[in-house]
Design a protein around this motif. Sequence first.
Motif, PDB file in Angstrom:
ATOM      1  N   VAL A  26       0.868  -1.170   0.000  1.00 53.54           N
ATOM      2  CA  VAL A  26       0.000   0.000   0.000  1.00 53.54           C
ATOM      3  C   VAL A  26       0.913   1.232   0.000  1.00 53.54           C
ATOM      4  N   ASN A  27       0.592   2.216  -0.851  1.00 53.44           N
ATOM      5  CA  ASN A  27       1.341   3.476  -0.873  1.00 53.44           C
ATOM      6  C   ASN A  27       0.489   4.580  -0.273  1.00 53.44           C
ATOM      7  N   VAL A  28       1.129   5.435   0.538  1.00 48.13           N
ATOM      8  CA  VAL A  28       0.466   6.631   1.060  1.00 48.13           C
ATOM      9  C   VAL A  28       1.193   7.855   0.523  1.00 48.13           C
ATOM     10  N   PHE A  29       0.441   8.937   0.301  1.00 43.62           N
ATOM     11  CA  PHE A  29       0.958  10.108  -0.396  1.00 43.62           C
ATOM     12  C   PHE A  29       1.057  11.363   0.463  1.00 43.62           C
ATOM     13  N   THR A  30       0.419  11.359   1.622  1.00 45.71           N
ATOM     14  CA  THR A  30       0.438  12.551   2.478  1.00 45.71           C
ATOM     15  C   THR A  30       0.614  12.135   3.935  1.00 45.71           C
ATOM     16  N   PRO A  31       1.104  13.044   4.762  1.00 51.91           N
ATOM     17  CA  PRO A  31       1.177  12.738   6.192  1.00 51.91           C
ATOM     18  C   PRO A  31      -0.204  12.416   6.795  1.00 51.91           C
ATOM     19  N   LEU A  32      -1.241  13.052   6.295  1.00 48.24           N
ATOM     20  CA  LEU A  32      -2.592  12.761   6.782  1.00 48.24           C
ATOM     21  C   LEU A  32      -2.975  11.314   6.484  1.00 48.24           C
ATOM     22  N   GLN A  33      -2.717  10.854   5.259  1.00 49.93           N
ATOM     23  CA  GLN A  33      -2.992   9.460   4.907  1.00 49.93           C
ATOM     24  C   GLN A  33      -2.142   8.513   5.739  1.00 49.93           C
ATOM     25  N   PHE A  34      -0.868   8.867   5.932  1.00 45.61           N
ATOM     26  CA  PHE A  34       0.028   8.030   6.730  1.00 45.61           C
ATOM     27  C   PHE A  34      -0.535   7.855   8.134  1.00 45.61           C
ATOM     28  N   GLY A  35      -0.889   8.951   8.781  1.00 46.02           N
ATOM     29  CA  GLY A  35      -1.413   8.880  10.146  1.00 46.02           C
ATOM     30  C   GLY A  35      -2.686   8.067  10.239  1.00 46.02           C
ATOM     31  N   ALA A  36      -3.588   8.265   9.287  1.00 40.96           N
ATOM     32  CA  ALA A  36      -4.853   7.531   9.310  1.00 40.96           C
ATOM     33  C   ALA A  36      -4.638   6.047   9.039  1.00 40.96           C
ATOM     34  N   PHE A  37      -3.869   5.738   7.990  1.00 40.92           N
ATOM     35  CA  PHE A  37      -3.726   4.335   7.599  1.00 40.92           C
ATOM     36  C   PHE A  37      -2.869   3.540   8.575  1.00 40.92           C
ATOM     37  N   VAL A  38      -1.719   4.060   8.967  1.00 39.90           N
ATOM     38  CA  VAL A  38      -0.833   3.288   9.848  1.00 39.90           C
ATOM     39  C   VAL A  38      -1.485   3.076  11.208  1.00 39.90           C
ATOM     40  N   SER A  39      -2.171   4.092  11.754  1.00 37.75           N
ATOM     41  CA  SER A  39      -2.841   3.886  13.046  1.00 37.75           C
ATOM     42  C   SER A  39      -3.963   2.856  12.910  1.00 37.75           C
TER      43      SER A  39
END
Length: 187
Positions: free
Chosen positions: A111-124
Amino acid sequence: MSDPALYTYPSPLAGYEDRAPLPDEKNADGKSFCNPETGIKSTAYEQFVGPITNGIRGGFDIHIYYYQNNPAQSKFAQELWQRIRYEFPELRIYKLWDRPIGPHTLAMFEVNVFTPLQFGAFVSWLVVNRGPLSALVHPNTGDDVRDHSQRATWLGREVPVDLSLLIEMSKSQGAAEEMRNAAQLQG
């Protein structure tokens, strides 16, 4: 994974040398420190810090591993892959591989994430929902060997990554770049 002594690290305080000393005052909980308010949030909330790419490749890759010969893990991985596609349709989600591929020594999907917002939501979300599976979380900086080793973070148990493949690719890319540079100098 990777020997930290192989790399150099700039001071985390670079650019902050002229700041006033931080206060020793504690918050009401008696444990955490009061930090000076500036009214300005870090730019890291909006874009990944360099050298992480903010481009088409995505800032971070998350590789989610499962034991392909374990029917329960295979089923869970298929269900998790589907759920991620439902829950996070804005992310780039790759094929569910049923065997090891590239430097990855177990079956996995990415899975690729493109923004810090996506990173925070997806990884948590993944921390809570990954079940028995492990995940490699790594930035994309253009240094695949370091990204998959020294800069990598794991959710669950660490899974071996065959860095020799990445090292060979890096050498090949370096040789190709040297040839391009030599051709430009001659042209």
